[in-house]
Scaffold this motif. Structure first.
Motif, PDB file in Angstrom:
ATOM      1  N   MET A   1      20.484  62.705  93.492  1.00 27.39           N
ATOM      2  CA  MET A   1      21.563  63.102  92.583  1.00 27.39           C
ATOM      3  C   MET A   1      22.282  61.833  92.132  1.00 27.39           C
ATOM      4  O   MET A   1      22.757  61.051  92.961  1.00 27.39           O
ATOM      5  N   ASP A   2      22.343  61.624  90.830  1.00 29.00           N
ATOM      6  CA  ASP A   2      22.914  60.399  90.265  1.00 29.00           C
ATOM      7  C   ASP A   2      24.103  60.728  89.369  1.00 29.00           C
ATOM      8  O   ASP A   2      23.962  61.482  88.393  1.00 29.00           O
ATOM      9  N   ILE A   3      25.263  60.170  89.663  1.00 30.54           N
ATOM     10  CA  ILE A   3      26.405  60.309  88.760  1.00 30.54           C
ATOM     11  C   ILE A   3      26.085  59.588  87.449  1.00 30.54           C
ATOM     12  O   ILE A   3      25.590  58.458  87.453  1.00 30.54           O
ATOM     13  N   LEU A   4      26.344  60.252  86.340  1.00 30.21           N
ATOM     14  CA  LEU A   4      26.079  59.676  85.027  1.00 30.21           C
ATOM     15  C   LEU A   4      27.298  58.963  84.461  1.00 30.21           C
ATOM     16  O   LEU A   4      28.440  59.373  84.689  1.00 30.21           O
ATOM     17  N   GLN A   5      27.020  57.913  83.723  1.00 26.96           N
ATOM     18  CA  GLN A   5      28.055  57.240  82.920  1.00 26.96           C
ATOM     19  C   GLN A   5      27.708  57.531  81.463  1.00 26.96           C
ATOM     20  O   GLN A   5      26.897  56.831  80.841  1.00 26.96           O
ATOM     21  N   PRO A   6      28.279  58.600  80.907  1.00 25.81           N
ATOM     22  CA  PRO A   6      27.890  59.033  79.562  1.00 25.81           C
ATOM     23  C   PRO A   6      28.357  58.064  78.493  1.00 25.81           C
ATOM     24  O   PRO A   6      29.228  57.219  78.723  1.00 25.81           O
ATOM     25  N   ILE A   7      27.762  58.211  77.326  1.00 24.98           N
ATOM     26  CA  ILE A   7      28.063  57.357  76.182  1.00 24.98           C
ATOM     27  C   ILE A   7      28.944  58.121  75.198  1.00 24.98           C
ATOM     28  O   ILE A   7      28.667  59.275  74.867  1.00 24.98           O
ATOM     29  N   ILE A   8      30.005  57.480  74.735  1.00 23.63           N
ATOM     30  CA  ILE A   8      30.875  58.069  73.712  1.00 23.63           C
ATOM     31  C   ILE A   8      30.479  57.512  72.351  1.00 23.63           C
ATOM     32  O   ILE A   8      30.391  56.292  72.162  1.00 23.63           O
ATOM     33  N   LYS A   9      30.239  58.402  71.399  1.00 21.64           N
ATOM     34  CA  LYS A   9      29.920  58.017  70.032  1.00 21.64           C
ATOM     35  C   LYS A   9      31.193  58.081  69.185  1.00 21.64           C
ATOM     36  O   LYS A   9      31.787  59.166  69.012  1.00 21.64           O
ATOM     37  N   PRO A  10      31.627  56.942  68.612  1.00 22.19           N
ATOM     38  CA  PRO A  10      32.926  56.896  67.914  1.00 22.19           C
ATOM     39  C   PRO A  10      32.814  57.198  66.422  1.00 22.19           C
ATOM     40  O   PRO A  10      33.378  56.481  65.588  1.00 22.19           O
ATOM     41  N   TYR A  11      32.119  58.284  66.067  1.00 23.92           N
ATOM     42  CA  TYR A  11      31.986  58.615  64.656  1.00 23.92           C
ATOM     43  C   TYR A  11      33.361  58.950  64.061  1.00 23.92           C
ATOM     44  O   TYR A  11      34.246  59.478  64.744  1.00 23.92           O
ATOM     45  N   ALA A  12      33.493  58.704  62.763  1.00 21.76           N
ATOM     46  CA  ALA A  12      34.805  58.809  62.116  1.00 21.76           C
ATOM     47  C   ALA A  12      35.387  60.211  62.160  1.00 21.76           C
ATOM     48  O   ALA A  12      36.614  60.381  62.104  1.00 21.76           O
ATOM     49  N   TRP A  13      34.555  61.244  62.273  1.00 25.00           N
ATOM     50  CA  TRP A  13      35.048  62.619  62.259  1.00 25.00           C
ATOM     51  C   TRP A  13      35.543  63.090  63.635  1.00 25.00           C
ATOM     52  O   TRP A  13      35.994  64.218  63.779  1.00 25.00           O
ATOM     53  N   GLY A  14      35.466  62.231  64.633  1.00 24.97           N
ATOM     54  CA  GLY A  14      35.775  62.650  65.992  1.00 24.97           C
ATOM     55  C   GLY A  14      37.260  62.789  66.287  1.00 24.97           C
ATOM     56  O   GLY A  14      38.136  62.315  65.555  1.00 24.97           O
ATOM     57  N   SER A  15      37.540  63.430  67.409  1.00 23.86           N
ATOM     58  CA  SER A  15      38.905  63.643  67.895  1.00 23.86           C
ATOM     59  C   SER A  15      39.383  62.437  68.696  1.00 23.86           C
ATOM     60  O   SER A  15      38.595  61.769  69.371  1.00 23.86           O
ATOM     61  N   ARG A  16      40.656  62.176  68.652  1.00 20.84           N
ATOM     62  CA  ARG A  16      41.249  61.128  69.491  1.00 20.84           C
ATOM     63  C   ARG A  16      41.792  61.686  70.804  1.00 20.84           C
ATOM     64  O   ARG A  16      42.257  60.926  71.651  1.00 20.84           O
ATOM     65  N   ASP A  17      41.725  63.009  70.961  1.00 19.23           N
ATOM     66  CA  ASP A  17      42.340  63.635  72.129  1.00 19.23           C
ATOM     67  C   ASP A  17      41.358  64.371  73.035  1.00 19.23           C
ATOM     68  O   ASP A  17      41.470  64.306  74.258  1.00 19.23           O
ATOM     69  N   ALA A  18      40.394  65.102  72.464  1.00 15.99           N
ATOM     70  CA  ALA A  18      39.625  66.072  73.238  1.00 15.99           C
ATOM     71  C   ALA A  18      38.849  65.439  74.384  1.00 15.99           C
ATOM     72  O   ALA A  18      38.915  65.898  75.531  1.00 15.99           O
ATOM     73  N   LEU A  19      38.072  64.405  74.108  1.00 16.76           N
ATOM     74  CA  LEU A  19      37.258  63.792  75.160  1.00 16.76           C
ATOM     75  C   LEU A  19      38.116  63.028  76.153  1.00 16.76           C
ATOM     76  O   LEU A  19      37.823  63.012  77.360  1.00 16.76           O
ATOM     77  N   ALA A  20      39.189  62.406  75.660  1.00 16.25           N
ATOM     78  CA  ALA A  20      40.093  61.694  76.569  1.00 16.25           C
ATOM     79  C   ALA A  20      40.734  62.659  77.560  1.00 16.25           C
ATOM     80  O   ALA A  20      40.811  62.387  78.765  1.00 16.25           O
ATOM     81  N   ARG A  21      41.188  63.815  77.077  1.00 17.33           N
ATOM     82  CA  ARG A  21      41.786  64.802  77.979  1.00 17.33           C
ATOM     83  C   ARG A  21      40.762  65.339  78.959  1.00 17.33           C
ATOM     84  O   ARG A  21      41.049  65.521  80.145  1.00 17.33           O
ATOM     85  N   LEU A  22      39.550  65.605  78.480  1.00 18.34           N
ATOM     86  CA  LEU A  22      38.499  66.135  79.339  1.00 18.34           C
ATOM     87  C   LEU A  22      38.216  65.191  80.499  1.00 18.34           C
ATOM     88  O   LEU A  22      38.022  65.631  81.641  1.00 18.34           O
ATOM     89  N   GLN A  23      38.201  63.903  80.228  1.00 18.27           N
ATOM     90  CA  GLN A  23      37.872  62.915  81.254  1.00 18.27           C
ATOM     91  C   GLN A  23      39.089  62.374  81.988  1.00 18.27           C
ATOM     92  O   GLN A  23      38.951  61.479  82.817  1.00 18.27           O
ATOM     93  N   GLY A  24      40.266  62.899  81.673  1.00 15.70           N
ATOM     94  CA  GLY A  24      41.473  62.466  82.377  1.00 15.70           C
ATOM     95  C   GLY A  24      41.939  61.079  81.989  1.00 15.70           C
ATOM     96  O   GLY A  24      42.619  60.406  82.772  1.00 15.70           O
ATOM     97  N   ARG A  25      41.615  60.631  80.769  1.00 12.65           N
ATOM     98  CA  ARG A  25      42.067  59.328  80.293  1.00 12.65           C
ATOM     99  C   ARG A  25      43.341  59.467  79.463  1.00 12.65           C
ATOM    100  O   ARG A  25      43.740  60.561  79.096  1.00 12.65           O
ATOM    101  N   ASP A  26      43.972  58.332  79.166  1.00 15.01           N
ATOM    102  CA  ASP A  26      45.167  58.353  78.331  1.00 15.01           C
ATOM    103  C   ASP A  26      44.813  58.906  76.959  1.00 15.01           C
ATOM    104  O   ASP A  26      43.764  58.587  76.388  1.00 15.01           O
ATOM    105  N   SER A  27      45.689  59.737  76.428  1.00 20.94           N
ATOM    106  CA  SER A  27      45.482  60.354  75.128  1.00 20.94           C
ATOM    107  C   SER A  27      46.713  60.101  74.260  1.00 20.94           C
ATOM    108  O   SER A  27      47.841  60.184  74.757  1.00 20.94           O
ATOM    109  N   PRO A  28      46.537  59.796  72.974  1.00 21.73           N
ATOM    110  CA  PRO A  28      45.269  59.722  72.238  1.00 21.73           C
ATOM    111  C   PRO A  28      44.502  58.435  72.522  1.00 21.73           C
ATOM    112  O   PRO A  28      45.080  57.431  72.934  1.00 21.73           O
TER     113      PRO A  28
END
Length: 402
Positions: free
Chosen positions: A1-28
């Protein structure tokens, strides 16, 4: 079992909040974050630490595909992890797009090997996909019926649209829809600005009137703020507009024309990044190839969950592909749940916490937004906690039993 370090794609249409909140990071976040990739695609393979060495899931699978994928999956998919799991977080409309089937991807990729510059196909794989809404998710997905499309365009009362409405009123079902799409996307350049302006103005009027199809007209007005003057605004009215309620799952087959407008969802797809675009984007468009592979008969369907036998807390979403299958489990402290399916799997903890355990006592802990890879050798894995798990697996087993 391997913990993953996923990749974030910074496309212009993306949210500044959703993924940060999901991962417990500072938002926005500092910039838009559109997609969280968990998988082995070369354009964004997840990082892992294996035997104390930092590497990627792509390299781990390539080093020993039979061990990581299992014999059946390895042979069926040529040593490639067949799926890619994502969280998609859209604050702005995505492009009008379509994805190829296996033969289209193989022939298209092979045909451009000697070409330079932009390539329409980035790999030789198909790209069917499944979208599970986590928030209300606005989509344009699949063609309307010919009669309904004619009604939608007639209501605009835009004289310039007569070639489009003539194609729709001429009959012919799906061929009429294809001809209407071609007419819009191949509109002469000298008349495009005035056509789009007239359609947006009429859409604003009809959206305000709250009559039939008001939400679809409202979507045109909203998308025009991000993509003014784009022919995709006119073409979008050929597509069925809907807002998926949280928990709703949509299957998008290859050949199905669509545009995701706004929302957050879990997306599971074949391990490909092949996208043919026609509008509503600053990226490369390829109208001739999109028209060639778009199938107006492609059935874009809402998929009802099916509870697995012997499990009151695990559901799956049946769809007719072998590359992937999606499972959702609501965990509790006791008893432990068996992580579903077999072969290689990616497990995502959407919220809360989860503890995964193997019979030999090895454990991993996942918090909100964390994920791990289970190789085919890790067959019997149990999970407990207070979170919600999404499990991505090959669809071979599920496809054979449905």
């Amino acid at each position: 079992m391997d913990i993953l370090q996923p990749i974030i794609k910074p496309y212009a249409w993306g949210s500044r909040d959703a993924l940060a909140r999901l991962q417990g990071r500072d938002s926005p976040a500092a910039g838009p974050e559109a997609e969280l990739w968990m998988g082995s695609h070369p354009a964004g393979p997840s990082g892992i630490t294996r035997d104390g060495r930092q590497t990627t899931l792509q390299d781990v699978v390539a080093d020993d595909p039979e061990r990581e994928l299992g014999v059946v999956c390895d042979h069926r998919f040529g040593g490639r992890l067949p799926f890619l799991l994502k969280i998609l977080a859209a604050d702005q409309p995505l492009s009008i797009q379509v994805h190829p089937d296996r033969e289209q991807a193989r022939s298209g990729f092979a045909a451009q090997r000697t070409l330079t510059g932009h390539r329409a196909y980035v790999d030789d794989w198909p790209k069917p996909e499944l979208l599970h809404a986590l928030t209300p998710f606005e989509v344009l997905a699949g063609f309307r019926s010919r009669a309904e499309a004619a009604e939608v365009y007639d209501a605009l009362s835009v004289t310039a649209l007569r070639p489009v409405t003539a194609a729709l009123h001429a009959g012919g079902g799906e061929s009429a829809l294809s001809e209407a799409l071609r007419t819009v996307l191949e509109w002469p350049s000298h008349g495009r600005e005035s056509l789009v302006s007239a359609v947006v103005e009429a859409s604003e009027r009809l959206a305000a009137a709250q009559g039939p199809h008001a939400a679809a007209y409202g979507a045109v007005v909203d998308m025009a703020r991000h993509h003014p003057g784009d022919l995709g605004l006119v073409a979008s009215l050929l597509l069925r507009h809907q807002v998926l309620a949280p928990g709703t799952t949509l299957f998008m087959p290859t050949g199905g024309l669509h545009a995701y407008v706004r929302g957050v969802g879990v997306e599971l797809l074949a391990n490909s990044d092949n996208v043919l675009r026609a509008g509503l984007t600053t990226k490369e468009v390829n109208v001739p190839e999109l028209l060639r592979i778009t199938d107006p008969a492609a059935r874009v369907a809402v998929v009802a969950p099916r509870t697995l036998a012997g499990s009151g807390r695990t559901q799956t979403y049946d769809c007719p592909v072998e590359e992937f299958a999606l499972y959702r489990t609501e965990l509790c402290a006791s008893p432990e749940s068996v992580v579903p399916s077999s072969g290689p799997r990616i497990v995502l903890c959407l919220d809360g916490t989860a503890r995964l355990r193997k019979p030999d006592g090895e454990e991993v802990f996942l918090g909100s937004g964390a994920s791990c890879f289970l190789p085919a050798t890790d067959q019997l894995v149990t999970a407990c906690g207070d979170g919600t798990l999404f499990v991505a697996a090959p669809g071979i087993e599920a496809h054979q039993t449905t």
